[in-house]
Motif scaffolding. Structure first.
Motif, PDB file in Angstrom:
ATOM      1  N   ALA A 114      44.966  33.513  47.632  1.00 50.76           N
ATOM      2  CA  ALA A 114      45.689  34.787  47.699  1.00 50.76           C
ATOM      3  C   ALA A 114      47.193  34.549  47.640  1.00 50.76           C
ATOM      4  O   ALA A 114      47.918  35.279  46.948  1.00 50.76           O
ATOM      5  CB  ALA A 114      45.317  35.534  48.971  1.00 50.76           C
ATOM      6  N   ASP A 164      48.076  33.580  44.074  1.00 53.20           N
ATOM      7  CA  ASP A 164      48.029  34.773  43.224  1.00 53.20           C
ATOM      8  C   ASP A 164      49.267  35.635  43.444  1.00 53.20           C
ATOM      9  O   ASP A 164      49.849  36.163  42.498  1.00 53.20           O
ATOM     10  CB  ASP A 164      46.761  35.589  43.496  1.00 53.20           C
ATOM     11  CG  ASP A 164      45.497  34.889  43.032  1.00 53.20           C
ATOM     12  OD1 ASP A 164      45.606  33.878  42.292  1.00 53.20           O
ATOM     13  OD2 ASP A 164      44.396  35.338  43.422  1.00 53.20           O
ATOM     14  N   GLU A 165      49.678  35.757  44.705  1.00 59.92           N
ATOM     15  CA  GLU A 165      50.864  36.552  45.036  1.00 59.92           C
ATOM     16  C   GLU A 165      52.118  35.936  44.422  1.00 59.92           C
ATOM     17  O   GLU A 165      52.950  36.624  43.844  1.00 59.92           O
ATOM     18  CB  GLU A 165      51.007  36.641  46.554  1.00 59.92           C
ATOM     19  CG  GLU A 165      52.184  37.466  47.029  1.00 59.92           C
ATOM     20  CD  GLU A 165      52.290  37.511  48.540  1.00 59.92           C
ATOM     21  OE1 GLU A 165      53.408  37.302  49.049  1.00 59.92           O
ATOM     22  OE2 GLU A 165      51.254  37.736  49.205  1.00 59.92           O
TER      23      GLU A 165
END
Length: 168
Positions: free
Chosen positions: A155, A158-159
């Motif tokens: 995550a 991805d951020e």
């Protein structure tokens, strides 16, 4: 039949190259504090137990790894620390012939799962020697913790990727 035997021989050879073994389990560091002193025994305490767990992995050579699990237990009564104990339970493990993902799983799940019962025992022993009741810490699901850490890392990546795309 010959092809089947050849396939089995290759599979057996691959299994022989994969290796996991525990070389040594040892107590690397131990701390126990009773900051309240004698007051901890003179008042009725409604304990709140906090548990922190972390793992540090160091590669010693091509096939040997030291895995150190740090288990910190803090018992409080409101804002006062009744006692605090920290255990660094360590092990030396031989791991070879595994793919990167398998190696990560072994070092982050199997090794800590092997060390945890030893750390629990040390915590209970030292707490009892401090004349407090044994804590009987619950088991830990290291598979779930590892999966959660992987999901959090993905995550975050991805951020960061979406932020860098936005910046261009």
């Amino acid at each position: 039949m010959t092809e089947e035997n050849t396939g089995n021989a290759v599979a057996n050879e691959e299994r022989a190259e994969n290796h996991f073994a525990m070389q040594r389990i040892y107590l690397k560091d131990l701390s126990f504090e009773t900051p309240m002193g004698v007051e901890a025994f003179q008042r009725e305490v409604k304990p709140q137990i906090g548990q922190e767990l972390s793992t540090k992995i160091e590669q010693l050579d091509e096939t040997h790894f030291e895995v150190v699990m740090t288990l910190t237990i803090t018992v409080k009564d409101k804002d006062d620390v009744v006692f605090l104990t920290e255990v660094h339970q360590a092990g030396i493990f031989t791991v070879k012939g595994l793919e990167k993902a398998q190696m990560a799983h072994v070092l982050n799940v199997l090794c800590p799962a092997t060390l945890y019962p030893y750390a629990r025992e040390v915590v209970d022993n030292v707490v009892v020697k401090g004349t407090f009741p044994a804590l009987m810490l619950p088991p830990v699901n290291f598979d779930a913790l590892f999966a959660q850490a992987l999901a959090e890392r993905k995550a975050k990546q991805d951020e960061q990727a979406s932020e860098s795309e936005t910046a261009h």
